[in-house]
Design a protein around this motif. Structure first.
Motif, PDB file in Angstrom:
ATOM      1  N   SER A  74       1.133  -1.034  -0.030  1.00  0.00           N
ATOM      2  CA  SER A  74      -0.412   0.107   0.007  1.00  0.00           C
ATOM      3  C   SER A  74       0.608   1.106   0.025  1.00  0.00           C
ATOM      4  O   SER A  74       2.310   1.442   0.462  1.00  0.00           O
ATOM      5  CB  SER A  74      -0.923  -0.006   1.109  1.00  0.00           C
ATOM      6  OG  SER A  74      -1.765  -1.468   1.502  1.00  0.00           O
ATOM      7  N   ARG A 119      -3.036   5.350   1.528  1.00  0.00           N
ATOM      8  CA  ARG A 119      -4.059   3.877   0.584  1.00  0.00           C
ATOM      9  C   ARG A 119      -3.554   2.881   1.933  1.00  0.00           C
ATOM     10  O   ARG A 119      -3.189   2.042   1.130  1.00  0.00           O
ATOM     11  CB  ARG A 119      -4.139   4.371  -0.475  1.00  0.00           C
ATOM     12  CG  ARG A 119      -4.145   5.482  -0.789  1.00  0.00           C
ATOM     13  CD  ARG A 119      -4.686   5.471  -2.374  1.00  0.00           C
ATOM     14  NE  ARG A 119      -3.521   4.813  -3.252  1.00  0.00           N
ATOM     15  CZ  ARG A 119      -3.057   4.532  -4.524  1.00  0.00           C
ATOM     16  NH1 ARG A 119      -4.460   5.099  -5.085  1.00  0.00           N
ATOM     17  NH2 ARG A 119      -2.956   4.172  -5.406  1.00  0.00           N
ATOM     18  N   TYR A 172      -8.193   1.639   4.109  1.00  0.00           N
ATOM     19  CA  TYR A 172      -9.148   0.878   3.257  1.00  0.00           C
ATOM     20  C   TYR A 172      -9.211  -0.937   3.188  1.00  0.00           C
ATOM     21  O   TYR A 172      -8.701  -1.504   3.098  1.00  0.00           O
ATOM     22  CB  TYR A 172      -8.585   0.595   1.685  1.00  0.00           C
ATOM     23  CG  TYR A 172      -8.785   2.052   1.555  1.00  0.00           C
ATOM     24  CD1 TYR A 172      -9.779   2.991   0.153  1.00  0.00           C
ATOM     25  CD2 TYR A 172      -7.462   3.209   1.285  1.00  0.00           C
ATOM     26  CE1 TYR A 172      -9.863   4.407   0.250  1.00  0.00           C
ATOM     27  CE2 TYR A 172      -7.835   4.815   1.450  1.00  0.00           C
ATOM     28  CZ  TYR A 172      -8.631   5.168   0.728  1.00  0.00           C
ATOM     29  OH  TYR A 172      -9.096   6.753   0.183  1.00  0.00           O
TER      30      TYR A 172
END
Length: 833
Positions: free
Chosen positions: A87, A91, A234
């Motif tokens: 990542s 994010r 996320y």
């Protein structure tokens, strides 16, 4: 089976779990500017435990967890999950799963190992920290136990910084791929309690974890996500990695006199300098007893039988202090100096003398393992040795076979190769770097679309790579040392990513997702505008215009770079029209028309294709296969020229293999690379007649051009070039013609094309609402296959006389020389005449 855990199980924005870290690393506040106070870049290792008592086990225990950099979670000693997937720090992804199957009534222990890499790696990049958060490893965890009861990470967890691991493994070792590749793991098990993950382990001597706050102006010292520098976390969008437990196919052992040089930090270098001169050892098998002599060591070479990618694991009984140095390679080690861009992956394990079970934490790819056993005198028993593969799952159901068994082998090898390069991202090769190269990945994506029923990784690739620099162009490789450095890029890699978005449009018809990528596509296309001449073509495009490993000329005014850009413009315009973004469509079409007009300057009428470049206003002689192919695929070449171009650039009498980078010994050439860096490009072929063939990667564009020109019947013959990779027991596709790694996903174009062009199965409309079936068997007598679509499997069985297909959507069918005809969804048998 319980209902799968989803983000909807966690409806609140703020996590209940807290960021925590080990108590030994206390944080110092400062008044520095944001991002100015960087971490110490030290690899650190944290162990965490939490004991809970449960009267009953809920039917579901939705759980989520993430860490910086990587974690492994255990419940009552059993591994549950590991992650997170790679990542960008802002994010950061978290993992979701049901913890209930791992719990039992009474006492339970949650144990987590967190590894913080410190320095950028090929698949990890550090956060830009605030005063506290982002400087070190961190962990956050929460599990819903039902009835409003939560198990969360906080300062009640026991934690300890472990000194069992060392980063000395890179000392003296060349850097794989020219940068920070897969970490070399060095573990001294004498410093790590064997049962630290178990319920009966006494953690009373451990300290308590500390909560880690986000400290900056406006941060409120929050210790619960969302926080800077990780922002909103996320949910993991792809499947859990896994695979088979693979045992060595053969093992040989030999006793070597002399001591291993333990002043060398790298186990890889130790192996390389252990006086290897071929291998004529004694054949052996597991379980295995070894005698380590005084004044000597034992060396083993294990052949797994094929390239694998995963975690090496073994169980041994050995005196405390016995050292196991491992080196992981694709091919047997040759005597002599190590190649500067070769494979440099390895591990070291130092035995504790009791309960010696080891599993490497970071995944490696290899076929052969060299193992040195030394450091103690006496008997060593190896009772287990294997590799636990960690690759992306291939959802079964798709298939292909034909009348040529060689092509069937190539098809299967392409799937195996791409599978080995499908981790938490599409990577270039598991055996060297494991970087997520933005351009390479488009071939992996298309192989998934043709052969895997699970398309999630194919679309996640687009999101991961959607990380433009401040000027709008994409990094050449994302989430790792290259993106972290912010250095120069390969601009044309971003244009292959544009093609990947175009595939999203064609195969799914997901307007929201496509629209989300359109701003980045426009920024990429606009990045090229300062390099567009008044004639419409591109000149002096800065940075590294790689295109391919072949000997291509892209200096000055380039036909190849111009046409790749034009393909991007045309695909953007088509998607913009589909989204009814007419201003964007008109903008792209105007630029395309200008490029199309100027592109005529590259045409060589006598040779029937396009030259590579023009220098100082003078057309140059060198001509490559890709220059003609991309002229066709971009539509810059007039349609009446297409077949002539394709026949010329696929004429085996004209084609020659050349590379600016590859050596005659099968490796990268340091001398050639140095010449490239100095701007020295000299043709060593007949530039008046010969055409430089595309290397395996960019061959996807060549095959697209062959099909677009109506000559797909010739593709089965072109696929045969890939047979050269299936030698020496390898069942994977290599990097380049005659050199490079044995397992490179970017090279697997034939596997895609046997579906797209030989069976002829492609979307006829966005979202596969209709399928186009245009079989082109060429010299084959039959072919059949089953292909995934968003609406279900599409089956095709074709011979020279008959086509039988079963489709869940209407099908537009076309045979060579006949008009297309549409058929309703269902099963049909049609005469080919």
């Amino acid at each position: 089976m319980s209902t799968p855990v989803t983000p909807q199980d966690f409806p609140e924005i703020r996590w209940k779990g807290h960021w925590i870290w080990v108590p030994e690393e206390q944080f110092q506040l400062s008044m520095g500017m944001p991002g100015a106070d960087h971490p110490l870049e030290q690899e650190t290792h944290g162990l965490f435990r939490k004991t809970i008592v449960l009267d009953t086990i809920p039917k579901r225990v939705p759980t989520r967890i993430t860490a910086d950099s990587r974690y492994a979670l255990y419940v009552n000693g059993q591994e549950v999950f590991r992650g997170p997937i790679r990542s960008q720090p802002r994010r950061l992804y978290y993992d979701l799963f049901d913890l209930a199957p791992y719990l039992k009534p009474g006492e339970n222990v949650i144990a987590v190992y967190v590894k913080y890499y410190g320095k950028p790696k090929s698949y990890w990049m550090p956060a830009a920290p605030n005063t506290v958060l982002g400087k070190s490893g961190i962990l956050v965890f929460e599990a819903h136990l039902g009835d409003g009861n939560w198990l969360t990470s906080d300062d009640s967890w026991k934690a300890q910084k472990s000194e069992a691991w060392s980063d000395e493994g890179h000392n003296g070792a060349p850097l794989a791929g020219g940068g920070g590749g897969v970490p070399i793991e060095i573990l001294d098990a004498r410093k790590l309690p064997a049962n630290w993950k178990d319920l009966n382990f006494d953690d009373s001597a451990w300290g308590n974890a500390q909560r880690v706050p986000s400290v900056h102006i406006g941060g409120f010292a929050h210790t619960q996500p969302p926080t800077d520098p990780y922002g909103s976390l996320y949910p993991r969008p792809i499947a859990k990695l896994g695979g088979a437990i693979v045992l060595p196919e053969s093992i040989s052992t030999e006793t070597v006199s002399g001591l291993v040089d333990e002043t060398i930090g790298s186990p890889v270098v130790r192996v390389a300098q252990s006086r290897i001169s071929g291998h004529s050892g004694t054949q052996a098998s597991i379980p295995l007893k070894l005698k380590v002599p005084a004044g000597g060591f034992v060396r083993l070479m294990m052949d797994i039988g094929r390239i694998v990618s995963g975690l090496v694991q073994f169980t041994v009984r050995a005196p405390a202090g016995t050292t196991f140095d491992l080196s992981y390679v694709e091919a047997p080690i040759k005597p002599g100096p190590m190649d500067f861009l070769g494979v440099h992956a390895g591990s070291r394990y130092i035995a504790r003398g009791d309960y010696d079970q080891f599993e490497v934490f970071d995944s490696n790819g290899f076929r052969y393992i060299y193992l040195l056993v030394h450091g103690a005198v006496g008997t060593v028993e190896i009772s287990h040795f294997a590799v636990r593969e960690l690759i992306y799952p291939w959802q079964t159901g798709a298939s292909f076979s034909c009348s040529d068994e060689t092509l069937n082998r190539i098809y299967a090898a392409g799937i195996r190769t791409v599978n080995l390069n499908s981790h938490d991202a599409f990577i270039d090769c598991p055996t060297r770097e494991q970087r997520a190269w933005v351009g390479d990945s488009v071939v992996h994506q298309m192989v998934h679309l043709a052969t895997n029923l699970d398309w999630r990784l194919a679309w996640h690739y687009l999101t991961l790579a959607n990380s433009p620099r401040s000027d709008g162009i994409l990094p050449m490789s994302v989430v790792g040392d290259i993106e972290s450095s912010g250095s120069f890029t390969i601009p044309d890699w971003a244009l292959h990513w544009v093609h990947g978005v175009y595939n999203l449009y064609r195969f799914t018809g997901d307007a929201d997702k496509v629209k989300s990528f359109m701003p980045t596509i426009e920024r990429i296309l606009r990045w090229y505008l300062p390099y567009q001449t008044s004639a419409g073509v591109l000149k002096d495009v800065a940075e590294w215009n790689l295109v391919d490993w072949g000997s291509l000329f892209v200096e000055d005014t380039s036909s190849i770079v111009t046409a790749l850009w034009a393909r991007g413009l045309r695909e953007f315009a088509e998607m913009a029209a589909w989204l009814e973004e007419n201003a964007s469509r008109r903008w792209a079409e105007a630029l395309y028309r200008k490029a199309q007009t100027g592109f005529e300057m590259f045409w060589d009428e006598a040779r029937g294709s396009y030259i590579d470049h023009i220098k100082e206003g003078v057309p140059q002689k060198p001509m490559s296969q890709i220059a003609g192919a991309i002229a066709v695929c971009s539509g810059l070449a007039p349609q009446e020229r297409w077949q002539r171009i394709v026949r010329n650039v696929t004429d085996p009498q004209k084609l020659v293999v050349r590379s600016w980078t590859g050596s005659d010994s099968g490796e990268y050439s340091q001398e050639k690379i140095m010449r490239q860096m100095q701007g020295i490009y000299e043709a060593n072929w007949d530039t008046d007649y010969q055409i430089v063939i595309a290397q395996p990667f960019i061959s996807y564009v060549v095959h697209d051009a062959v099909a677009q020109a109506g000559l797909a019947d010739s593709l089965p013959d072109l696929y045969l070039r890939w047979e050269q990779f299936l030698e020496g027991g390898y069942d994977t596709i290599g990097e380049c013609w005659g050199w490079g790694t044995h397992v490179h996903g970017w090279s697997c174009t034939p596997t895609r094309d046997m579906i797209f062009y030989t069976l002829g199965i492609m979307p006829a409309e966005a979202g596969y609402s209709k399928v186009r079936i245009e079989p082109r068997l060429g010299r084959l007598t039959w072919a059949k296959g089953t292909v995934p679509s968003p609406h279900g499997l599409i089956s095709v069985d074709v011979t020279a006389d008959t086509l039988t297909f079963d489709s869940p959507v209407p099908a537009v069918v076309s045979f060579a020389g006949r008009l297309s005809k549409e058929y309703p969804a269902g099963q049909h048998t049609i005469s080919a005449h």
